[in-house]
Every structure is written in C-alpha cells, then in structure tokens.
Scaffold this active site. Sequence first.
Site, PDB file in Angstrom:
ATOM      1  N   ARG A 286       0.846  -1.192   0.000  1.00 43.85           N
ATOM      2  CA  ARG A 286       0.000   0.000   0.000  1.00 43.85           C
ATOM      3  C   ARG A 286       0.884   1.247   0.000  1.00 43.85           C
ATOM      4  O   ARG A 286       2.101   1.161   0.162  1.00 43.85           O
ATOM      5  CB  ARG A 286      -0.905   0.029   1.243  1.00 43.85           C
ATOM      6  CG  ARG A 286      -0.127   0.050   2.550  1.00 43.85           C
ATOM      7  CD  ARG A 286      -1.037   0.058   3.768  1.00 43.85           C
ATOM      8  NE  ARG A 286      -0.287   0.084   5.015  1.00 43.85           N
ATOM      9  CZ  ARG A 286       0.177   1.186   5.581  1.00 43.85           C
ATOM     10  NH1 ARG A 286       0.007   2.356   5.007  1.00 43.85           N
ATOM     11  NH2 ARG A 286       0.842   1.123   6.720  1.00 43.85           N
TER      12      ARG A 286
ATOM     13  N   TYR B 216       9.409  10.216  16.086  1.00 44.67           N
ATOM     14  CA  TYR B 216       9.435   9.763  14.695  1.00 44.67           C
ATOM     15  C   TYR B 216      10.571  10.432  13.936  1.00 44.67           C
ATOM     16  O   TYR B 216      11.354   9.777  13.235  1.00 44.67           O
ATOM     17  CB  TYR B 216       8.088  10.077  14.050  1.00 44.67           C
ATOM     18  CG  TYR B 216       7.991   9.752  12.581  1.00 44.67           C
ATOM     19  CD1 TYR B 216       7.714   8.459  12.148  1.00 44.67           C
ATOM     20  CD2 TYR B 216       8.159  10.747  11.616  1.00 44.67           C
ATOM     21  CE1 TYR B 216       7.611   8.162  10.796  1.00 44.67           C
ATOM     22  CE2 TYR B 216       8.064  10.458  10.262  1.00 44.67           C
ATOM     23  CZ  TYR B 216       7.792   9.169   9.858  1.00 44.67           C
ATOM     24  OH  TYR B 216       7.700   8.882   8.522  1.00 44.67           O
TER      25      TYR B 216
END
Length: 256
Positions: free
Chosen positions: A17, A161
């Site tokens: 994806r 992150y």
Amino acid sequence: MTTPTTPRIALVTGASRGLGRSTALKLAAGGVDVILTYKDNEAQAQAAVREIEAAGRRAVALQLDVGDSGSFGAFADRVKAVLASRWQRGHFDYLVNNAGVGVFAPFAQTSEAQFDLLVNVHLKGTFFLTQALLPLIEDGGRIVNTSSGLARFTFPGYAAYAAMKGGIEVLTRYLAKELGARGISVNTIAPGAIETDFGGGAVRDNPQLNAQLAGVTSMGRVGLPDDIGEAVATLLADGNRWMTGQRIEVSGGMML
C-alpha cells in the site's frame, strides 16, 4: 553484476500500500521485477503482484514484520530461495527500505512503548534488515532508505518519529562509505506530507490539515503516493549511478 540482458530485481518493503506500492509499480513500469513485502494484508500484496504482472514484469510478495529483527535471518533465506526458483539468480539489484509506522504524540506524552516501536521499525529494522540482505545484493547495486521531511523541519508531535529518521540519514552516509568498495550506492529519500493512510490518514482525510500543509508547500499542494514512487524509480535509474550518500527531499518545497 547484472548484465544488460538480465532483468533487474528490486526488493521493496511495505509495498502492499501507499508509497511502497507506488514505488513497486513505478519500478515495474520501468522494466524492473519486484519482490515486495507486506506485514498483515496479504490480499493487498497479491493485488499489487497481479498489477505488476499485468505490466509484464515478475513479482513475488513475502510476509515480513520489519519491527521483528529476530525474523530477518529466516526472511533472507526466503528471499534467497525465491531468487533461485523464480529468477534463477542468487542476488537482487535494489533494496528500498520503505516500510514504516506513524506515531503522533507530543514529546511530554510519548510513551516508552511508542518510542520502542519507532526504533524497532524505522531504525533497528532498517539497520539489521539491510545487514541480513547485504550478501544477496549485487555488487554495483543500490539501496534507498526512507527518511522524512520532518528530519529537517519541525511539527509538534513528531519528535520521536523524526529522531528515528534523523538516524536513518546518518546511517545512510555510513552505509555509502562502507559499501562503496562493492560499488553499492546508498541514498535517502525524504518525503513531505503525502495523502495516504499513513498515521491514520490525517493528511488525506482532514481537509483543514491538508489545506494547512498545502499552504506551507511551495508547489501549493500536499504530495501524492506517485510523487514519491516516481522519485524513487528515478533515483534508481541508470543515470544516477554516481550519486551516493545523499539526502533527496521530495516534499514539493515544504517549509522553505
């Protein structure tokens, strides 16, 4: 090394994806065969395989959790086996470390579990998966690691992150240095805000956030998966053999 008549093979992680899928399809459109990995959704992965095969290339989907470094040895054995059975080869040409997971949490509220997840998937996973696959990469091959525009500019809630992606950028330079003797180039692609389901799909599904990000982007919109897939395919094209150790941001000019 691969001869001009031998099809090139790319291994793209997280390619069922999003950015990984687009990358796999764009590589296939350029004549590259693909080994793609998926974590959970085998149906999506097999749909990507069928689309690649419809474009005239060969493809195989293999399950892999990039957050589980203990599985990498067995995964490398599976890659070796599929290379022999499907391509009659012992090596592949391109490794695209794309698989990832998003966590949004202000610094003060980031849990150790969230931090460890990001370490395991983004930094430890890229480090040790590349290490495990290194014997299977052709001399003269290429590696593309995935960073983020957030390693350059800042938005609250992405401290952990972005720290992992900063580590990826440093790791890329070290790999470029250490693997240069084999003729292997290593570069980083750094996407900006992209309309995908990543991180819950906020950029794609929240019109206010989408407009806000478009407003700080020179090109006047947020990115689409194909913006990144095409960039990776271009980076792996023959004309970029002499580029290594570089960070290439593909953000449409965010926060300039």
